[in-house]
Motif scaffolding. Structure first.
Motif, mmCIF file in Angstrom:
data_model
loop_
_atom_site.group_PDB
_atom_site.id
_atom_site.type_symbol
_atom_site.label_atom_id
_atom_site.label_comp_id
_atom_site.label_asym_id
_atom_site.label_seq_id
_atom_site.Cartn_x
_atom_site.Cartn_y
_atom_site.Cartn_z
ATOM 1 N N GLU A 9 46.943 -71.949 128.882
ATOM 2 C CA GLU A 9 48.180 -72.435 129.493
ATOM 3 C C GLU A 9 49.368 -71.821 128.771
ATOM 4 O OE1 GLU A 9 47.714 -76.631 129.047
ATOM 5 O OE2 GLU A 9 46.114 -76.722 130.532
ATOM 6 N N LEU A 10 50.347 -71.366 129.536
ATOM 7 C CA LEU A 10 51.527 -70.794 128.920
ATOM 8 C C LEU A 10 52.766 -71.038 129.760
ATOM 9 C CD1 LEU A 10 51.838 -67.101 129.722
ATOM 10 C CD2 LEU A 10 49.619 -68.143 129.999
ATOM 11 N N GLU A 42 41.736 -64.570 136.050
ATOM 12 C CA GLU A 42 42.787 -64.801 137.043
ATOM 13 C C GLU A 42 44.011 -65.422 136.382
ATOM 14 O OE1 GLU A 42 40.012 -65.865 140.890
ATOM 15 O OE2 GLU A 42 40.791 -67.516 139.688
ATOM 16 N N LEU A 43 45.150 -65.161 136.983
ATOM 17 C CA LEU A 43 46.394 -65.799 136.569
ATOM 18 C C LEU A 43 46.842 -66.724 137.687
ATOM 19 C CD1 LEU A 43 48.743 -65.995 134.511
ATOM 20 C CD2 LEU A 43 49.865 -64.165 135.810
ATOM 21 N N TRP A 44 47.083 -67.963 137.333
ATOM 22 C CA TRP A 44 47.529 -68.970 138.299
ATOM 23 C C TRP A 44 48.933 -69.401 137.914
ATOM 24 C CZ3 TRP A 44 44.220 -71.329 142.092
ATOM 25 C CH2 TRP A 44 42.936 -70.789 142.121
ATOM 26 N N ARG A 45 49.758 -69.629 138.925
ATOM 27 C CA ARG A 45 51.131 -70.088 138.700
ATOM 28 C C ARG A 45 51.258 -71.515 139.207
ATOM 29 N NH1 ARG A 45 56.527 -66.642 139.744
ATOM 30 N NH2 ARG A 45 55.031 -64.985 139.480
ATOM 31 N N ASP A 46 51.896 -72.363 138.425
ATOM 32 C CA ASP A 46 52.122 -73.752 138.809
ATOM 33 C C ASP A 46 52.963 -73.782 140.080
ATOM 34 O OD1 ASP A 46 53.697 -76.380 138.799
ATOM 35 O OD2 ASP A 46 52.306 -76.707 137.140
ATOM 36 N N MET A 53 52.197 -71.104 133.779
ATOM 37 C CA MET A 53 51.048 -70.368 134.291
ATOM 38 C C MET A 53 49.794 -70.734 133.527
ATOM 39 S SD MET A 53 52.770 -66.735 135.077
ATOM 40 C CE MET A 53 54.511 -66.686 135.544
ATOM 41 N N THR A 54 48.667 -70.444 134.150
ATOM 42 C CA THR A 54 47.369 -70.675 133.530
ATOM 43 C C THR A 54 46.490 -69.462 133.777
ATOM 44 O OG1 THR A 54 47.532 -73.062 133.901
ATOM 45 C CG2 THR A 54 45.334 -72.178 133.459
ATOM 46 N N MET A 84 57.164 -62.633 125.876
ATOM 47 C CA MET A 84 57.630 -63.194 127.143
ATOM 48 C C MET A 84 57.408 -64.697 127.229
ATOM 49 S SD MET A 84 56.350 -60.334 129.825
ATOM 50 C CE MET A 84 57.429 -59.008 130.281
ATOM 51 N N GLN A 85 56.700 -65.268 126.267
ATOM 52 C CA GLN A 85 56.382 -66.692 126.285
ATOM 53 C C GLN A 85 57.558 -67.523 125.793
ATOM 54 O OE1 GLN A 85 51.958 -65.593 124.790
ATOM 55 N NE2 GLN A 85 52.839 -67.405 123.923
#
Length: 99
Positions: A9-10, A42-46, A53-54, A84-85
């Motif tokens: 998670e970020l 995979e990258l997931w966006r809330d 993102m996760t 970038m975090q």
């Protein structure tokens, strides 16, 4: 062998979220999916916050994940991801109840 499953998670700096997605897609996803033992990356966006993102990862073995983390390209692109975090990564290692 037990698969290794990660949820990372970020929070990305809001003004860099689109740049982050492009960089992550081109560098991390494209490379990681070709590595031995990578079953899912995979990258997931809330859906309520585009900067949250996760990363969802599944690796066949711990050895495959360790090899992934030791790649030369990771040492170059890891610091770019970190810059970038907005907050530090939260890494959750999961195991299936079916394992």
């Amino acid at each position: 062998m037990t698969k290794v499953r990660l949820l990372v998670e970020l929070d990305v700096k809001p003004d860099l979220s689109d740049e982050f997605v492009a960089m992550f897609r081109e560098e991390f996803i494209a490379r990681s999916r070709t590595e031995k033992g990578c079953e899912q990356y995979e990258l997931w966006r809330d859906s309520t916050s585009s900067s949250k993102m996760t990363i969802v990862e599944v690796w066949s073995t711990q050895e495959d994940l360790d090899t992934h983390l030791s790649q030369d390209w990771f040492a170059i692109w890891g610091p770019k991801l970190e810059a970038m975090q907005a907050t530090p990564l939260v890494v959750r290692t999961l195991s299936s109840i079916d394992d």
